[in-house]
Design a protein around this motif. Structure first.
Motif, PDB file in Angstrom:
ATOM      1  N   UNK A 488       0.829  -1.218   0.000  1.00 60.96           N
ATOM      2  CA  UNK A 488       0.000   0.000   0.000  1.00 60.96           C
ATOM      3  C   UNK A 488       0.854   1.255   0.000  1.00 60.96           C
ATOM      4  N   UNK A 489       1.970   1.217   0.696  1.00 62.22           N
ATOM      5  CA  UNK A 489       2.832   2.406   0.733  1.00 62.22           C
ATOM      6  C   UNK A 489       3.327   2.758  -0.664  1.00 62.22           C
ATOM      7  N   UNK A 490       3.752   1.752  -1.425  1.00 64.28           N
ATOM      8  CA  UNK A 490       4.236   2.003  -2.770  1.00 64.28           C
ATOM      9  C   UNK A 490       3.128   2.467  -3.695  1.00 64.28           C
ATOM     10  N   UNK A 491       1.946   1.867  -3.587  1.00 66.63           N
ATOM     11  CA  UNK A 491       0.816   2.264  -4.437  1.00 66.63           C
ATOM     12  C   UNK A 491       0.368   3.685  -4.098  1.00 66.63           C
ATOM     13  N   UNK A 492       0.349   4.019  -2.780  1.00 66.36           N
ATOM     14  CA  UNK A 492       0.015   5.394  -2.368  1.00 66.36           C
ATOM     15  C   UNK A 492       1.017   6.380  -2.955  1.00 66.36           C
ATOM     16  N   UNK A 493       2.288   5.999  -2.940  1.00 65.16           N
ATOM     17  CA  UNK A 493       3.321   6.898  -3.470  1.00 65.16           C
ATOM     18  C   UNK A 493       3.138   7.098  -4.976  1.00 65.16           C
ATOM     19  N   UNK A 494       2.731   6.053  -5.689  1.00 68.17           N
ATOM     20  CA  UNK A 494       2.480   6.194  -7.121  1.00 68.17           C
ATOM     21  C   UNK A 494       1.340   7.172  -7.375  1.00 68.17           C
ATOM     22  N   UNK A 495       0.284   7.067  -6.601  1.00 69.83           N
ATOM     23  CA  UNK A 495      -0.855   7.975  -6.779  1.00 69.83           C
ATOM     24  C   UNK A 495      -0.449   9.413  -6.485  1.00 69.83           C
ATOM     25  N   UNK A 496       0.336   9.594  -5.425  1.00 63.06           N
ATOM     26  CA  UNK A 496       0.803  10.943  -5.070  1.00 63.06           C
ATOM     27  C   UNK A 496       1.699  11.509  -6.164  1.00 63.06           C
ATOM     28  N   UNK A 497       2.594  10.673  -6.689  1.00 66.63           N
ATOM     29  CA  UNK A 497       3.475  11.140  -7.758  1.00 66.63           C
ATOM     30  C   UNK A 497       2.693  11.556  -8.987  1.00 66.63           C
ATOM     31  N   UNK A 498       1.634  10.820  -9.325  1.00 70.63           N
ATOM     32  CA  UNK A 498       0.811  11.179 -10.477  1.00 70.63           C
ATOM     33  C   UNK A 498       0.138  12.525 -10.270  1.00 70.63           C
ATOM     34  N   UNK A 499      -0.375  12.752  -9.079  1.00 70.77           N
ATOM     35  CA  UNK A 499      -1.037  14.028  -8.776  1.00 70.77           C
ATOM     36  C   UNK A 499      -0.025  15.172  -8.795  1.00 70.77           C
ATOM     37  N   UNK A 500       1.154  14.944  -8.193  1.00 70.66           N
ATOM     38  CA  UNK A 500       2.193  15.976  -8.220  1.00 70.66           C
ATOM     39  C   UNK A 500       2.610  16.285  -9.658  1.00 70.66           C
ATOM     40  N   UNK A 501       2.665  15.235 -10.481  1.00 68.52           N
ATOM     41  CA  UNK A 501       3.007  15.424 -11.885  1.00 68.52           C
ATOM     42  C   UNK A 501       1.970  16.323 -12.576  1.00 68.52           C
ATOM     43  N   UNK A 502       0.695  16.068 -12.331  1.00 71.50           N
ATOM     44  CA  UNK A 502      -0.361  16.873 -12.955  1.00 71.50           C
ATOM     45  C   UNK A 502      -0.280  18.330 -12.511  1.00 71.50           C
ATOM     46  N   UNK A 503      -0.021  18.582 -11.223  1.00 73.64           N
ATOM     47  CA  UNK A 503       0.088  19.966 -10.733  1.00 73.64           C
ATOM     48  C   UNK A 503       1.302  20.665 -11.323  1.00 73.64           C
ATOM     49  N   UNK A 504       2.415  19.895 -11.477  1.00 77.40           N
ATOM     50  CA  UNK A 504       3.610  20.477 -12.093  1.00 77.40           C
ATOM     51  C   UNK A 504       3.335  20.810 -13.552  1.00 77.40           C
ATOM     52  N   UNK A 505       2.586  19.961 -14.239  1.00 75.70           N
ATOM     53  CA  UNK A 505       2.222  20.247 -15.623  1.00 75.70           C
ATOM     54  C   UNK A 505       1.397  21.524 -15.698  1.00 75.70           C
TER      55      UNK A 505
END
Length: 623
Positions: A488-505
Motif C-alpha cells: 500500500x505504501x508504494x501504491x500510495x506513493x504512485x498515486x501521489x506522484x501522479x497528482x504531483x506530476x499533474x500539478x507540475x504540468x
C-alpha cells in the motif's frame, strides 16, 4: 531459426556449446603438440620444488677427474694411466665398474698405452665400458664382448628445449640393441644380490604422456629425480696415490668419468641447466635400484582417455564459473581458487608417481570461463538492447537501471513477462487543439507542439513515472509500472506522484502560455485524468516488432476522466484535473479536492465517483 535462437539462449545449451568449443580447441592444440612445452616446463618446476637434499646413495661411488686431476695428469687421461686407475679400483673389490669415457680411439693416438688398457679390460669382467650409439664404438678389446658394453646415450627433448627428462633402458639402432650404462651397472649389482631390475618401468611411446611425435630411440622411461643429487666422490689422484682405500670402493657400484667443469660433458635436466653426465648416470642407477629394492613406483602417466576426461572436468568447472560469476573481480578470484586446486592436484599426483596434466586443463579452465562470460555478456547485450528499445523513451535512467538489475525476474526471452499490477494511470490532452492546428502553419505547429511536449512530458519521468505513449497532443503516463508495487505504501506513493506530476504540468503550462502570449503564439488549456486501479502490463506486438504497454479497465477510466474534464464544474483553470475516488483515497488528505459525485463516463454503465483536484492542502507546499 527462431527455435535455434531460443535454444542458444538456454543456459544449459549455452554451457554445452561453450564446453564443446573450448574442449575441442584445447584438444586440437594438444594434438598439434603446442601444449607439450608448457606441460614439461611446469613438470620441471614441480620436480625442482619437490627435490630436496638427500644423503648420498652408499651403494654408488663416483671416481671423477676434477680440475686438480686435469692439471696433474692431463686430459684426456692416457690409456696407461687409465689402465692403472681401473686396476686399482678393481683390486678394491667393487661389484661393478662403469667407465664413462669413450675409448674407441687410443690415447695418445700413437697407441703406446693401449696394450696395457686392453689387458686390464680383458682381465676384469666387472668392468663395463660405454659406446655412443651409433657413431662411437666401445674399446676395441671389448668389441666381441657385448655383455660388457653399454650405451652412454641420453635421450633429449630436442623438439622442446633439449633437456634430459627420460632415460634409456635399451638403445636400439639398425636391429641391434644395447643396455644403457645405468641398466648394465644396476643389473650387475642386483644380480650379486640375487635380484633383477624391476620390470615395472613403462616404456615411452612417441605419443606417451605429453609428448607428441617424440623421437624414441629404444626402450625409454621417465626420470623422477627423487634420488640424491650428490654421491660419494673419489678423485683420480686419490685412487692412484692410495688415499682412497679399498673400503671406499668395496661392494659398491663404481662410476669412472670426469666431473671437472672445464670439460664439456654436461647436459640440461629438469633440475639443473648443467648436470654432469657421470652424475646423471648415477641418478638413473639410483632410480633403478629404488624401483627394484625400495618399491618406489616409477614415474607414470595417464592413458589418453583419462587425460581427456581430466581436461574435460576442468573445462566444465571453468564453464560453470563463467556462468555463475558475472563480475570480473569475482570471476578472477574464483579462477584463482580453481587453478590453485588444479595445481595442488597435479602436485599430489606427482608425489604419487604420476605425471598429471596441468598446463592444458589450466588453459581449458581459463578459456572456458572467458568464453562463458563472453557468451553471457552477448546475451545480456541483447537483453539490454531489448529493454532499451522498450523503455529508453519511457522511463528515467534510475528506473531503467532497476529494470536491468531485475531483468531475470521481468524478462521472458525477448519479451517482458505479463504481470498484473495496481498502478496509477495519467492521461493528458489539450483543449481546442484542432482549432489551433487549423490556424497554424505545419512547421510552426510542430515547433509549438515540441516545445509543449518537451516542457510537459519531463514531469512524468522526474516523478518516477513512465510515458507509455504519445497520442497526437495527448500523453499517457503510468506510475507503478513496469516496476510494480505490491504494498500500500508504494501504491500510495504512485498515486501521489501522479497528482504531483499533474500539478507540475499545470504550473509549466501557465509559464508556457505567458511566453507564447508574448511571442504572439496561441495559448491553450489542458485536461488531465488520473485513476488508480488494477491493470495488466507486458509486451504487445509481433515477434519482430513489439512494445511495452499497459491495458485494462483502469486505463480506460483514466482516459474517460480526461475527456470528462470538458464539462467539469469548478473554478476556471489552465489545467482541469479529474481523479477517481480510488486515487483520492490514497492521497490521505494532502490535497484540496472537489467532489463531483458519481459520474457516468462514456462507454461505461457503472458510474464512477470523481473528484476535481484543486491543489495542495493549505499545509502542503508544492513538490
Amino acid at each position: 531459426m527462431k527455435p535455434l535462437h531460443r535454444a542458444l539462449r538456454s543456459p544449459f545449451i549455452a554451457a554445452i556449446l561453450v564446453l564443446a568449443a573450448t574442449l575441442s580447441a584445447v584438444l586440437a592444440l594438444r594434438a598439434l603438440g603446442w601444449m607439450q612445452r608448457p606441460e614439461v616446463l611446469l613438470f620441471d618446476r614441480f620436480l625442482r620444488w619437490s627435490a630436496h637434499a638427500k644423503e648420498p646413495d652408499e651403494r654408488i661411488v663416483v671416481v671423477g677427474m676434477n680440475e686438480d686431476d686435469l692439471v696433474k695428469y692431463g686430459h684426456p687421461l692416457n690409456d696407461e694411466l687409465l689402465a692403472q686407475l681401473l686396476e686399482k679400483i678393481a683390486a678394491a673389490g667393487p661389484v661393478v665398474i662403469g667407465v664413462d669415457l669413450y675409448r674407441d680411439l687410443p690415447e695418445p693416438r700413437s697407441g703406446a698405452g693401449r696394450p696395457a688398457l686392453d689387458a686390464v679390460l680383458l682381465k676384469h669382467d666387472t668392468i663395463v665400458a660405454i659406446r655412443r650409439v651409433p657413431d662411437l664404438g666401445p674399446p676395441p678389446a671389448l668389441e666381441h664382448l657385448p655383455e660388457r658394453v653399454a650405451a652412454g646415450n641420453f635421450p633429449r627433448d630436442a623438439a622442446i628445449d633439449g633437456t634430459v627428462r627420460r632415460a634409456y633402458l635399451r638403445v636400439r639402432h639398425d636391429g641391434e640393441s644395447w643396455p644403457s650404462l645405468a641398466v648394465a651397472l644396476s643389473s650387475a649389482w642386483l644380480r650379486a644380490q640375487g635380484k633383477e631390475v624391476a620390470s615395472s618401468f613403462r616404456p615411452l611411446t612417441p605419443d606417451a604422456a605429453w609428448y607428441r611425435g617424440a623421437q624414441i630411440g629404444g626402450e625409454e622411461f621417465l626420470l623422477d629425480f627423487r634420488g640424491p643429487r650428490s654421491f660419494l666422490l673419489a678423485t683420480v689422484d686419490g685412487v692412484l696415490t692410495g688415499e682412497v682405500t679399498a673400503e671406499d670402493l668395496r661392494g659398491r657400484i663404481a662410476l669412472v668419468g670426469t666431473v671437472a667443469g672445464s670439460v664439456k660433458d654436461s647436459l640440461p635436466t629438469a633440475l639443473d641447466d648443467s648436470s654432469r653426465g657421470i652424475l646423471l648416470h648415477a641418478q638413473i642407477v639410483n632410480q633403478l635400484l629404488r624401483a627394484t629394492l625400495d618399491g618406489q613406483r616409477p614415474m607414470n602417466w595417464w592413458s589418453e582417455p583419462a587425460q581427456i576426461a581430466w581436461i574435460a572436468l576442468w573445462t566444465v568447472l571453468g564453464t560453470a564459473l563463467g556462468f555463475v560469476f558475472r563480475s570480473p573481480w569475482r570471476l578472477a578470484l574464483a579462477l584463482g581458487f580453481v587453478l590453485a586446486a588444479l595445481a595442488l592436484a597435479a602436485w599430489f599426483a606427482l608425489h604419487r608417481g604420476w605425471w598429471a596434466p596441468l598446463a592444458t586443463p589450466a588453459l581449458a579452465t581459463v578459456f572456458s570461463a572467458a568464453f562463458a562470460v563472453s557468451y553471457v555478456a552477448f546475451l545480456e547485450s541483447e537483453e539490454r538492447a531489448v529493454m532499451r528499445a522498450l523503455f529508453s523513451r519511457h522511463v528515467s535512467r534510475t528506473v531503467a537501471e532497476t529494470l536491468w538489475t531485475r531483468r531475470e525476474e521481468l524478462m521472458e526471452g525477448r519479451r517482458l513477462r505479463p504481470q498484473r499490477a495496481t498502478a496509477t494511470v495519467l492521461f493528458t490532452d489539450l483543449k481546442g487543439f484542432t482549432t489551433i492546428a487549423e490556424k497554424m502553419e505545419p512547421t510552426a505547429l510542430l515547433d509549438w507542439m515540441n516545445e509543449y511536449m518537451s516542457a510537459i512530458a519531463r514531469h512524468v519521468e522526474e516523478r518516477g513515472g513512465m510515458i507509455n505513449r504519445f497520442i497526437g497532443d495527448a500523453i499517457m503516463g503510468v506510475f507503478g509500472a513496469p516496476i510494480a508495487h505490491t504494498d500500500d505504501e508504494g501504491i500510495d506513493r504512485d498515486a501521489t506522484n501522479a497528482v504531483e506530476c499533474a500539478l507540475a504540468m499545470e504550473r509549466t503550462l501557465i509559464e508556457l502560455n505567458e511566453g507564447w502570449q508574448r511571442r504572439g503564439l496561441p495559448t491553450t488549456e489542458m485536461r488531465v485524468g488520473i485513476f488508480t486501479g488494477p491493470l495488466v502490463t507486458g509486451s504487445l506486438g509481433t515477434a519482430e516488432r513489439h512494445e511495452y504497454t499497459v491495458f485494462g479497465d483502469s486505463v480506460n477510466i483514466a482516459a474517460r476522466l480526461e475527456a470528462a474534464g470538458k464539462d467539469a464544474a469548478g473554478p476556471p483553470s489552465a489545467c482541469t484535473i479529474l481523479i477517481g475516488d480510488s486515487t483520492c483515497q490514497r492521497l490521505q488528505g494532502r490535497y484540496r479536492t472537489m467532489l463531483l459525485g458519481p459520474m457516468s463516463l462514456k462507454g461505461r454503465a457503472e458510474k464512477i465517483i470523481v473528484h476535481r483536484l484543486l491543489g495542495p492542502a493549505p499545509s502542503e507546499t508544492p513538490a
